[in-house]
Design a protein around this motif. Sequence first.
Motif, PDB file in Angstrom:
ATOM      1  N   ASP A  83       0.831  -1.196   0.000  1.00 29.31           N
ATOM      2  CA  ASP A  83       0.000   0.000   0.000  1.00 29.31           C
ATOM      3  C   ASP A  83       0.874   1.258   0.000  1.00 29.31           C
ATOM      4  O   ASP A  83       2.064   1.201  -0.274  1.00 29.31           O
ATOM      5  CB  ASP A  83      -0.982  -0.018   1.183  1.00 29.31           C
ATOM      6  CG  ASP A  83      -1.661  -1.364   1.361  1.00 29.31           C
ATOM      7  OD1 ASP A  83      -2.337  -1.810   0.415  1.00 29.31           O
ATOM      8  OD2 ASP A  83      -1.481  -1.999   2.420  1.00 29.31           O
ATOM      9  N   ILE A  87      -1.821   5.338   3.581  1.00 26.35           N
ATOM     10  CA  ILE A  87      -2.637   4.254   4.124  1.00 26.35           C
ATOM     11  C   ILE A  87      -2.015   3.708   5.398  1.00 26.35           C
ATOM     12  O   ILE A  87      -2.716   3.422   6.384  1.00 26.35           O
ATOM     13  CB  ILE A  87      -2.814   3.141   3.068  1.00 26.35           C
ATOM     14  CG1 ILE A  87      -3.760   3.626   1.966  1.00 26.35           C
ATOM     15  CG2 ILE A  87      -3.341   1.851   3.703  1.00 26.35           C
ATOM     16  CD1 ILE A  87      -3.924   2.660   0.816  1.00 26.35           C
ATOM     17  N   GLN A  91      -3.663   3.500   9.106  1.00 23.83           N
ATOM     18  CA  GLN A  91      -3.746   2.258   9.870  1.00 23.83           C
ATOM     19  C   GLN A  91      -3.150   2.409  11.264  1.00 23.83           C
ATOM     20  O   GLN A  91      -3.758   2.018  12.269  1.00 23.83           O
ATOM     21  CB  GLN A  91      -3.003   1.140   9.145  1.00 23.83           C
ATOM     22  CG  GLN A  91      -3.704   0.536   7.960  1.00 23.83           C
ATOM     23  CD  GLN A  91      -2.904  -0.627   7.425  1.00 23.83           C
ATOM     24  OE1 GLN A  91      -1.893  -0.433   6.750  1.00 23.83           O
ATOM     25  NE2 GLN A  91      -3.331  -1.843   7.731  1.00 23.83           N
ATOM     26  N   LEU A 236      -8.547  -0.739   8.467  1.00 21.58           N
ATOM     27  CA  LEU A 236      -8.783  -1.110   7.077  1.00 21.58           C
ATOM     28  C   LEU A 236      -8.715  -2.634   6.996  1.00 21.58           C
ATOM     29  O   LEU A 236      -7.647  -3.218   6.902  1.00 21.58           O
ATOM     30  CB  LEU A 236      -7.735  -0.462   6.174  1.00 21.58           C
ATOM     31  CG  LEU A 236      -7.752   1.066   6.163  1.00 21.58           C
ATOM     32  CD1 LEU A 236      -6.576   1.611   5.356  1.00 21.58           C
ATOM     33  CD2 LEU A 236      -9.065   1.593   5.591  1.00 21.58           C
ATOM     34  N   GLY A 238      -8.689  -5.290   5.161  1.00 21.86           N
ATOM     35  CA  GLY A 238      -8.524  -5.749   3.793  1.00 21.86           C
ATOM     36  C   GLY A 238      -8.433  -7.259   3.674  1.00 21.86           C
ATOM     37  O   GLY A 238      -8.100  -7.970   4.625  1.00 21.86           O
ATOM     38  N   TRP A 239      -8.698  -7.740   2.469  1.00 23.85           N
ATOM     39  CA  TRP A 239      -8.689  -9.176   2.202  1.00 23.85           C
ATOM     40  C   TRP A 239      -7.348  -9.792   2.566  1.00 23.85           C
ATOM     41  O   TRP A 239      -7.271 -10.876   3.142  1.00 23.85           O
ATOM     42  CB  TRP A 239      -9.012  -9.396   0.714  1.00 23.85           C
ATOM     43  CG  TRP A 239      -9.102 -10.831   0.300  1.00 23.85           C
ATOM     44  CD1 TRP A 239      -9.637 -11.868   1.024  1.00 23.85           C
ATOM     45  CD2 TRP A 239      -8.653 -11.393  -0.935  1.00 23.85           C
ATOM     46  NE1 TRP A 239      -9.559 -13.039   0.300  1.00 23.85           N
ATOM     47  CE2 TRP A 239      -8.959 -12.769  -0.910  1.00 23.85           C
ATOM     48  CE3 TRP A 239      -8.040 -10.868  -2.066  1.00 23.85           C
ATOM     49  CZ2 TRP A 239      -8.662 -13.626  -1.970  1.00 23.85           C
ATOM     50  CZ3 TRP A 239      -7.751 -11.706  -3.126  1.00 23.85           C
ATOM     51  CH2 TRP A 239      -8.051 -13.081  -3.075  1.00 23.85           C
ATOM     52  N   MET A 240      -6.252  -9.075   2.248  1.00 25.62           N
ATOM     53  CA  MET A 240      -4.933  -9.639   2.498  1.00 25.62           C
ATOM     54  C   MET A 240      -4.578  -9.696   3.981  1.00 25.62           C
ATOM     55  O   MET A 240      -3.656 -10.401   4.377  1.00 25.62           O
ATOM     56  CB  MET A 240      -3.864  -8.841   1.744  1.00 25.62           C
ATOM     57  CG  MET A 240      -3.933  -9.010   0.244  1.00 25.62           C
ATOM     58  SD  MET A 240      -3.522 -10.699  -0.255  1.00 25.62           S
ATOM     59  CE  MET A 240      -4.439 -10.825  -1.787  1.00 25.62           C
ATOM     60  N   TYR A 252     -14.925 -10.725   8.800  1.00 20.68           N
ATOM     61  CA  TYR A 252     -13.487 -10.497   8.869  1.00 20.68           C
ATOM     62  C   TYR A 252     -12.907 -11.080  10.139  1.00 20.68           C
ATOM     63  O   TYR A 252     -13.441 -10.880  11.236  1.00 20.68           O
ATOM     64  CB  TYR A 252     -13.191  -8.993   8.812  1.00 20.68           C
ATOM     65  CG  TYR A 252     -11.715  -8.673   8.834  1.00 20.68           C
ATOM     66  CD1 TYR A 252     -10.948  -8.782   7.682  1.00 20.68           C
ATOM     67  CD2 TYR A 252     -11.086  -8.276  10.004  1.00 20.68           C
ATOM     68  CE1 TYR A 252      -9.591  -8.501   7.687  1.00 20.68           C
ATOM     69  CE2 TYR A 252      -9.731  -7.988  10.032  1.00 20.68           C
ATOM     70  CZ  TYR A 252      -8.980  -8.098   8.866  1.00 20.68           C
ATOM     71  OH  TYR A 252      -7.641  -7.817   8.883  1.00 20.68           O
ATOM     72  N   ARG A 262      -1.746  -5.993   6.546  1.00 24.36           N
ATOM     73  CA  ARG A 262      -1.848  -6.021   5.092  1.00 24.36           C
ATOM     74  C   ARG A 262      -3.248  -5.590   4.692  1.00 24.36           C
ATOM     75  O   ARG A 262      -4.224  -5.866   5.385  1.00 24.36           O
ATOM     76  CB  ARG A 262      -1.537  -7.419   4.568  1.00 24.36           C
ATOM     77  CG  ARG A 262      -0.097  -7.853   4.814  1.00 24.36           C
ATOM     78  CD  ARG A 262       0.176  -9.263   4.362  1.00 24.36           C
ATOM     79  NE  ARG A 262      -0.016  -9.446   2.911  1.00 24.36           N
ATOM     80  CZ  ARG A 262       0.362 -10.527   2.253  1.00 24.36           C
ATOM     81  NH1 ARG A 262       0.945 -11.532   2.885  1.00 24.36           N
ATOM     82  NH2 ARG A 262       0.165 -10.633   0.949  1.00 24.36           N
ATOM     83  N   VAL A 263      -3.351  -4.913   3.557  1.00 27.72           N
ATOM     84  CA  VAL A 263      -4.666  -4.428   3.116  1.00 27.72           C
ATOM     85  C   VAL A 263      -4.946  -4.929   1.702  1.00 27.72           C
ATOM     86  O   VAL A 263      -5.656  -5.900   1.502  1.00 27.72           O
ATOM     87  CB  VAL A 263      -4.747  -2.884   3.172  1.00 27.72           C
ATOM     88  CG1 VAL A 263      -6.167  -2.427   2.783  1.00 27.72           C
ATOM     89  CG2 VAL A 263      -4.411  -2.369   4.564  1.00 27.72           C
ATOM     90  N   GLY A 264      -4.358  -4.263   0.696  1.00 31.90           N
ATOM     91  CA  GLY A 264      -4.650  -4.606  -0.686  1.00 31.90           C
ATOM     92  C   GLY A 264      -3.688  -5.612  -1.288  1.00 31.90           C
ATOM     93  O   GLY A 264      -2.710  -6.032  -0.658  1.00 31.90           O
ATOM     94  N   THR A 265      -3.975  -6.010  -2.519  1.00 34.35           N
ATOM     95  CA  THR A 265      -3.123  -6.947  -3.238  1.00 34.35           C
ATOM     96  C   THR A 265      -1.714  -6.362  -3.367  1.00 34.35           C
ATOM     97  O   THR A 265      -1.552  -5.214  -3.759  1.00 34.35           O
ATOM     98  CB  THR A 265      -3.697  -7.206  -4.637  1.00 34.35           C
ATOM     99  OG1 THR A 265      -5.019  -7.731  -4.496  1.00 34.35           O
ATOM    100  CG2 THR A 265      -2.839  -8.194  -5.401  1.00 34.35           C
TER     101      THR A 265
END
Length: 397
Positions: A83, A87, A91, A236, A238-240, A252, A262-265
């Motif tokens: 990220d 961001i 966080q 945040l 995120g998926w990751m 979640y 971790r947040v985004g790809t």
Amino acid sequence: MTDFTRTKSLFAIPDGVIYLDGNSLGPLPVAAAERVGRMLQEEWGKHLIKGWNVAGWMTQPRHLGDRIGRLIGAADGTVVVGDTLSIKVYQALASALELNPSRRVILSDTGNFPSDLYIASGLLQSLGRGYELKVVAPEEVEAAIDETIAVLMLTEVDYRTGRLHDMRALTRKAHAAGALTIWDLAHSAGALPVELESAKADFAVGCTYKYLNAGPGAPAFIYVAPVHADTARPALSGWMGHQAPFAFDLDYRAGPGIERMRVGTPPIIAMAALDAALDVWDGVSMADVRHASIALSDLFIREVEARCPELTLASPRDGTRRGSQVSFRHPEGYAIMQALIARDVIGDFRAPDMMRFGFTPLYIDEAEVRAAVDIIADVVAHRRWDGPEYRKKALVT
């Protein structure tokens, strides 16, 4: 002893250019282009989506985090990459505030990078409930720490002047007052020794495109002290950062330790450049970097002041009290800097009147400092900056 002749050979700096702006964007490591090309052709090109497993893409954020951790005094498993820095500031601040729920004041200073203050202001507007961002002069931070403060959020090195905060002393005082700390290392990581663990910092964030030389837009990193690693809630979600991303739960569940941040790809192409950039640090002593940086900066200050009395030093004179940059003021600072850049001495400008020069021993030596001062003295003494072409403001200064 670090071999700076060797490290200099690892960067692709154009012939004739004296690059004094690594505090804003590090130069290209020679190996980065090959490493990124290999990632594109050998990993993405041949493996396609299998690269997440075959090429280890999924674990890169932790692997790179550990490599950065060794440069900032952080244990393995406490730093993760991904990220943007904004961001990561969000966080860290959101998590720290939740860990100190009875308080409502964030303390920062006017030397903090404006983006950090923007992030803090936006978060507090969303939270409401009487939160306050208190901003004081850098010299007033220590006195402003009291029992009302929830979080002390500072950039360790002032982006304009290079003034260096005492992380250890301020963290100690913040903890004694019941506050948590967040340190922005954007102008510290790769510039000077940082000891997050021994200083007992709670959170830290930083970018990798300045002194770590990973390229424009390179991913940021975040550190969470082990004491908070499994209790800090990631705002945040995120998926990751999920405990089991490929379980595809609808609810979640935060991952273990630093993984939850971790947040985004992960930006795998950018991380390939970062991986190559970090190779430069193999065999490099941060103590040697710091010693050489202060020597180069001190030389620059002496020579500029002796030959350019029109310029006013804006940085601390004591090298131990500043980062790896030197700033001078002049009412026509922008035009002067543009004239210097036109002569291949590259620094940058910060409003309203600040010219910044970064000193990175990995690729700058004494001869280049002296050559840069020769050009600065000529530009200033003969007013070679006094032309309309140097006053036209670019989008990036």
